[in-house]
Design an enzyme around this catalytic site. Sequence first.
Site, PDB file in Angstrom:
ATOM      1  N   GLY A   1     -12.073 -15.572  40.021  1.00  0.00           N
ATOM      2  CA  GLY A   1     -10.674 -15.393  39.932  1.00  0.00           C
ATOM      3  C   GLY A   1      -9.784 -16.595  40.032  1.00  0.00           C
TER       4      GLY A   1
ATOM      5  N   LYS B   1     -14.890 -12.769  25.999  1.00  0.00           N
ATOM      6  CA  LYS B   1     -16.121 -13.169  26.677  1.00  0.00           C
ATOM      7  C   LYS B   1     -16.629 -12.064  27.680  1.00  0.00           C
ATOM      8  CE  LYS B   1     -18.287 -14.710  29.532  1.00  0.00           C
ATOM      9  NZ  LYS B   1     -19.590 -14.098  30.089  1.00  0.00           N
TER      10      LYS B   1
ATOM     11  N   GLY C   1     -13.123  -9.442  37.803  1.00  0.00           N
ATOM     12  CA  GLY C   1     -14.518 -10.190  38.301  1.00  0.00           C
ATOM     13  C   GLY C   1     -14.056 -10.283  39.882  1.00  0.00           C
ATOM     14  N   SER C   2     -14.791 -11.213  40.592  1.00  0.00           N
ATOM     15  CA  SER C   2     -14.691 -11.498  41.785  1.00  0.00           C
ATOM     16  C   SER C   2     -13.402 -12.465  42.100  1.00  0.00           C
ATOM     17  CB  SER C   2     -15.984 -12.293  42.304  1.00  0.00           C
ATOM     18  OG  SER C   2     -15.966 -13.313  41.914  1.00  0.00           O
TER      19      SER C   2
ATOM     20  N   GLU D   1     -17.095  -6.472  49.531  1.00  0.00           N
ATOM     21  CA  GLU D   1     -17.577  -5.463  48.318  1.00  0.00           C
ATOM     22  C   GLU D   1     -18.941  -5.530  48.172  1.00  0.00           C
ATOM     23  OE1 GLU D   1     -15.101  -4.328  44.294  1.00  0.00           O
ATOM     24  OE2 GLU D   1     -15.758  -6.567  44.587  1.00  0.00           O
TER      25      GLU D   1
ATOM     26  N   CYS E   1     -15.221  -1.544  40.882  1.00  0.00           N
ATOM     27  CA  CYS E   1     -13.983  -2.213  41.580  1.00  0.00           C
ATOM     28  C   CYS E   1     -13.267  -1.445  42.443  1.00  0.00           C
ATOM     29  CB  CYS E   1     -13.295  -2.847  40.678  1.00  0.00           C
ATOM     30  SG  CYS E   1     -14.187  -4.259  39.558  1.00  0.00           S
TER      31      CYS E   1
ATOM     32  N   GLU F   1      -8.011  -8.552  38.079  1.00  0.00           N
ATOM     33  CA  GLU F   1      -8.548  -7.523  38.625  1.00  0.00           C
ATOM     34  C   GLU F   1      -9.745  -7.989  39.380  1.00  0.00           C
ATOM     35  OE1 GLU F   1     -10.509  -4.946  39.990  1.00  0.00           O
ATOM     36  OE2 GLU F   1     -10.794  -4.047  37.902  1.00  0.00           O
TER      37      GLU F   1
END
Length: 477
Positions: A229, A171, A224-225, A379, A280, A246
């Site tokens: 996550g 996805k 992702g975030s 971030e 990232c 990650e």
Amino acid sequence: MRQHFIDNRPAQGSSGERIPVIDPSSGQEFDSIARGNAADIDAAVQAARRAYEGAWGRLSAAERGRLLLKLSVTVLDHFDELAEIESRDCGKPTRQARADVTALARYFEFYGGAADKLHGQTLPYTQGYTVLTLREPHGVTGHVVPWNYPMQIFGRSVGGALAAGNACVVKPAEDACLSLLRVAELAAQAGFPAGALNIVTGYGHEAGDALTRHPGIDHISFTGSPRIGALVTQAAAERHVPVTLELGGKSPQIVFDDADVDALLPVVVNAIVQNAGQTCSAGSRLLVQRGSYEAVLERLGAAFAKLRAGPATMDLDCGPLIRKTQLERVQGFLKAAEQDRIATVARGAVVDGAPPEGFYQAPTLLRDVPVDHRLGQEEIFGPVLSAMPFDDEADAVRIANATDYGLVASIWTRDGARQLRLARKVRSGQVFINNYGAGGGIELPFGGVKASGHGREKGFEALYGFTVLKTISIKHD
């Protein structure tokens, strides 16, 4: 409208609904993708299961490797096409898009060569027994791929999963699907059995949620975030499904007074402006020892002032950010800096003639950012570098470790003993000494600690994560 890719062919979405595809350089719609849902995910998972239990699962490791190597060559045969797709879809400058295609091909090459080298062991045990271990695929793996590096993250995740013998359902982020749909078509052309690789497009809260919750998924890889996550982990935990996460970083570059400033300056700049800071592993915090703080900032400021952002086709230092909401997020951080009187050392510029509807942010260097300020903790995912001074080794380690993240770090010093001391003390999945790889290296295990996630991608470690270790004990006396 671009359709899903299931069972080696385009598949119309069950809802018939579409999501517009926006060019970040112009802010204008130029295509659309299918809005996938749970029914589409289910069709893809069933196709993957058939492949795993059928033609794909019957292939030997060597045969899987040959297919991945063939796909690597096929990607390079379509190099310019894929780079153009990625550049327009994601707003990447041309050279970045081309680098991403090169990395994608290299991932398939690496994992193609590694597929038949994933070995078990024979273990010494009690007299009369022979004990051995096997590494077996999980089965059907689910992959949620973000928008910042779709081809690269697809290669490092799906490449390892396929090499290990899993069938995959992917996805992609709704903002960046087009290159992956094309790569799936190329995989079919290269000879991958139907169902080995499937792509379902759509929103994360719909198609993504359905994928992570599907009972037919045996392993989940998510990039992702941290917030999402955690939701993915919760969904997987309900079914006791392993997860590789990650989740980003707030990576420090630690510069000591004895560092080679000429060597570090271009590396520090590139580590924050690459992909417009939407990385990232971006080197988003600059820690400089007080003795050289002003001198380093003066030279770095001069470099930042020359940086330019503009349309992807102009191939400048920065392309646009991915979407309007991301631009607004970055601008919100800069507004907070202004309100809290955090000084700007230098700012680049958006070139004249850049479409006003594009999502452009000039690279910005800030100084004296408090360690606990959101600019030093969160971030940003944009071309904003936060500089802060430190006194000594202990102070550098304290500041470097003072965030929830732990993905990448770098240490700039000529002192060999200091290099090793700090490399051990900094909490990070990767540590670079007198360089900064931005997660780099297909062969180098990559992943984080703390809120940056767990599990490893890249290299052989990824193959271990995409397999289950089985122990077999044979009594023969």
